[in-house]
Design a protein around this motif. Structure first.
Motif, mmCIF file in Angstrom:
data_model
loop_
_atom_site.group_PDB
_atom_site.id
_atom_site.type_symbol
_atom_site.label_atom_id
_atom_site.label_comp_id
_atom_site.label_asym_id
_atom_site.label_seq_id
_atom_site.Cartn_x
_atom_site.Cartn_y
_atom_site.Cartn_z
ATOM 1 N N UNK A 1 0.863 -1.183 0.000
ATOM 2 C CA UNK A 1 0.000 0.000 0.000
ATOM 3 C C UNK A 1 0.890 1.220 0.000
ATOM 4 N N UNK A 2 0.421 2.267 -0.675
ATOM 5 C CA UNK A 2 1.229 3.469 -0.676
ATOM 6 C C UNK A 2 0.487 4.682 -1.181
ATOM 7 N N UNK A 3 1.118 5.822 -0.902
ATOM 8 C CA UNK A 3 0.572 7.102 -1.315
ATOM 9 C C UNK A 3 1.696 7.990 -1.835
ATOM 10 N N UNK A 4 1.384 8.707 -2.894
ATOM 11 C CA UNK A 4 2.269 9.737 -3.416
ATOM 12 C C UNK A 4 1.494 11.041 -3.283
ATOM 13 N N UNK A 5 1.986 11.915 -2.433
ATOM 14 C CA UNK A 5 1.364 13.224 -2.266
ATOM 15 C C UNK A 5 1.936 14.137 -3.339
ATOM 16 N N UNK A 6 1.046 14.756 -4.093
ATOM 17 C CA UNK A 6 1.466 15.684 -5.142
ATOM 18 C C UNK A 6 0.899 17.066 -4.815
ATOM 19 N N UNK A 7 1.482 18.088 -5.388
ATOM 20 C CA UNK A 7 0.974 19.439 -5.169
ATOM 21 C C UNK A 7 -0.493 19.525 -5.545
ATOM 22 N N UNK A 8 -0.904 18.709 -6.504
ATOM 23 C CA UNK A 8 -2.260 18.735 -7.025
ATOM 24 C C UNK A 8 -3.215 17.796 -6.290
ATOM 25 N N UNK A 9 -2.769 16.995 -5.347
ATOM 26 C CA UNK A 9 -3.551 16.131 -4.465
ATOM 27 C C UNK A 9 -2.804 14.840 -4.168
ATOM 28 N N UNK A 10 -3.223 13.657 -4.726
ATOM 29 C CA UNK A 10 -2.551 12.408 -4.367
ATOM 30 C C UNK A 10 -2.837 11.267 -5.343
ATOM 31 N N UNK A 11 -1.980 10.246 -5.252
ATOM 32 C CA UNK A 11 -2.185 8.957 -5.899
ATOM 33 C C UNK A 11 -2.029 7.897 -4.814
ATOM 34 N N UNK A 12 -2.916 6.900 -4.798
ATOM 35 C CA UNK A 12 -2.784 5.802 -3.837
ATOM 36 C C UNK A 12 -2.929 4.465 -4.548
ATOM 37 N N UNK A 13 -2.376 3.434 -3.914
ATOM 38 C CA UNK A 13 -2.503 2.068 -4.430
ATOM 39 C C UNK A 13 -2.562 1.095 -3.260
ATOM 40 N N UNK A 14 -3.347 0.040 -3.440
ATOM 41 C CA UNK A 14 -3.413 -1.090 -2.510
ATOM 42 C C UNK A 14 -3.413 -2.325 -3.390
ATOM 43 N N UNK A 15 -2.469 -3.243 -3.150
ATOM 44 C CA UNK A 15 -2.357 -4.422 -4.014
ATOM 45 C C UNK A 15 -2.736 -5.705 -3.280
ATOM 46 N N UNK A 16 -3.296 -6.622 -4.039
ATOM 47 C CA UNK A 16 -3.602 -7.968 -3.599
ATOM 48 C C UNK A 16 -2.904 -8.912 -4.573
ATOM 49 N N UNK A 17 -1.613 -9.214 -4.346
ATOM 50 C CA UNK A 17 -0.866 -10.061 -5.285
ATOM 51 C C UNK A 17 -1.511 -11.417 -5.512
ATOM 52 N N UNK A 18 -2.087 -11.984 -4.469
ATOM 53 C CA UNK A 18 -2.703 -13.307 -4.592
ATOM 54 C C UNK A 18 -3.889 -13.310 -5.550
ATOM 55 N N UNK A 19 -4.439 -12.121 -5.828
ATOM 56 C CA UNK A 19 -5.571 -12.004 -6.752
ATOM 57 C C UNK A 19 -5.192 -11.320 -8.062
ATOM 58 N N UNK A 20 -3.940 -10.877 -8.165
ATOM 59 C CA UNK A 20 -3.514 -10.146 -9.354
ATOM 60 C C UNK A 20 -4.234 -8.822 -9.513
ATOM 61 N N UNK A 21 -4.588 -8.191 -8.384
ATOM 62 C CA UNK A 21 -5.459 -7.018 -8.376
ATOM 63 C C UNK A 21 -4.826 -5.835 -7.658
ATOM 64 N N UNK A 22 -5.081 -4.645 -8.196
ATOM 65 C CA UNK A 22 -4.666 -3.404 -7.543
ATOM 66 C C UNK A 22 -5.819 -2.415 -7.571
ATOM 67 N N UNK A 23 -6.059 -1.771 -6.433
ATOM 68 C CA UNK A 23 -7.028 -0.679 -6.336
ATOM 69 C C UNK A 23 -6.222 0.618 -6.355
#
Length: 126
Positions: free
Chosen positions: A55-77
């Motif tokens: 899981x992670x977040x990139x804070x940008x001047x314009x707001x943010x990007x986030x990700x949460x991964x489930x490798x066992x499902x091959x899925x990322x939100x």
């Protein structure tokens, strides 16, 4: 009507479990995605879970990007939220999808902070 920002909510499927479980790769991918969209990166925070997932977040001047991964499902939100109209959040989202070697992606864009132009109000003499 105007909006303050655009928020992409992406469901990214069919990704390699190895990629989704690689914290360093995911962190670099998220920063690169922000930069590809023309955003200004401010801060970065990522966490590797045990036994798997990132899981992670990139804070940008314009707001943010986030990700949460489930490798066992091959899925990322993924969320890409940008304020203003200088950058396009779809550029970041599409870049991530490509680099994750995803088989498919579905996404929804939500307009944030929708407001109408204020109506001028006359002062009342009391």
């Amino acid at each position: 009507m105007n909006e303050l920002g655009r928020h992409i909510l992406a469901e990214i499927y069919g990704c390699s479990s190895e990629i989704l479980n690689n914290k360093e790769f995911i962190e670099k991918l998220m920063v690169d995605s922000a930069l590809k969209a023309g955003a200004e990166v401010r801060e970065v925070a990522f966490h590797k879970f045990s036994p798997q997932g990132v899981s992670g977040v990139v804070i940008i001047s314009e707001s943010h990007l986030t990700i949460h991964t489930w490798p066992e499902l091959g899925y990322a939100a993924v969320d890409v939220f940008t304020c203003g109209n200088r950058i396009n959040p779809w550029n970041a989202c599409n870049y991530m999808t490509e680099k994750l070697n995803a088989k498919n992606m579905t996404a929804t864009e939500v307009k944030r902070g929708i407001f109408e132009q204020p109506v001028s109000v006359k002062a009342l003499d009391i």
